[in-house]
Design an enzyme around this catalytic site. Structure first.
Site, PDB file in Angstrom:
ATOM      1  N   THR A  23       1.188  -1.065   0.177  1.00  0.00           N
ATOM      2  CA  THR A  23      -0.055  -0.205  -0.170  1.00  0.00           C
ATOM      3  C   THR A  23       0.622   1.248  -0.253  1.00  0.00           C
ATOM      4  OG1 THR A  23      -2.032   1.263   0.632  1.00  0.00           O
ATOM      5  CG2 THR A  23      -0.385   0.072   2.540  1.00  0.00           C
ATOM      6  N   CYS A  29      -2.449   7.734   7.593  1.00  0.00           N
ATOM      7  CA  CYS A  29      -3.216   6.333   8.233  1.00  0.00           C
ATOM      8  C   CYS A  29      -2.106   4.826   8.453  1.00  0.00           C
ATOM      9  CB  CYS A  29      -3.514   5.913   6.301  1.00  0.00           C
ATOM     10  SG  CYS A  29      -4.932   6.442   5.622  1.00  0.00           S
ATOM     11  N   HIS A  46      -5.703  -0.989   5.075  1.00  0.00           N
ATOM     12  CA  HIS A  46      -5.176   0.676   5.077  1.00  0.00           C
ATOM     13  C   HIS A  46      -6.369   1.816   5.930  1.00  0.00           C
ATOM     14  CE1 HIS A  46      -2.959   3.736   2.367  1.00  0.00           C
ATOM     15  NE2 HIS A  46      -3.873   4.463   3.646  1.00  0.00           N
TER      16      HIS A  46
END
Length: 161
Positions: A23, A29, A46
């Protein structure tokens, strides 16, 4: 031939070794990588926000630490992973903007890390390593075969946790 599976923002994926999962753009995040080291099933979430109960009318359970991690574990179990063998690594949760205000609204990265750790603890999934906080974004690649969680950041040396 192995494949690297891409996980978008507010998304998650499961794979079986030798495949890997990546990711991009983990700022505030958090990327939660979980694996069953025996059968090499792995997953990567994520998550963008800590708590699904704080937002009404939101159908994306992958977006939140409290619901996304539970769903990731469920999907891994469907692929043969056993929860009592699962282990995790986490990365991200940066404070991307320099604010003097310490309100919860600007502490999203810290809150995402705290919520992720809390949910993993509730599920009895130990965290083996983490690379969280600070003020820079990260791109991660998770290899369920070895458990290596590769962390890349602009201007920083690549690290493996």
């Amino acid at each position: 031939m192995s494949e690297t599976i891409k996980v978008g923002m507010a998304d998650l994926k499961v794979c079986i070794a030798p495949d890997s999962i990546t990711t991009l753009g983990l700022g505030s995040c958090v990327g939660i990588a979980i694996r069953d080291p025996i059968n090499k099933v792995g997953g990567l979430a994520h998550v963008m926000l800590p708590d699904s109960t704080a937002i009404r009318q939101n159908n994306n359970i992958y977006k939140f630490a409290d619901t996304g991690i539970v769903e990731l574990v469920r999907l891994m179990e469907q692929q043969g992973a056993v929860r009592k063998r699962m282990v995790a690594k986490i990365a991200g949760g940066a404070q991307m903007f320099a604010f003097q205000n310490k309100s919860d609204l600007v502490r999203v990265g810290d809150r995402n890390v705290e919520a992720s750790k809390q949910k993993l603890k509730e599920l009895n999934i130990p965290i083996l390593a983490e690379d969280t906080g600070d003020s820079y974004g990260r791109t991660v690649i998770f290899h369920p075969e070895t458990g290596d969680f590769v962390i890349r950041a602009v201007g920083k040396p690549e690290k493996v946790i």
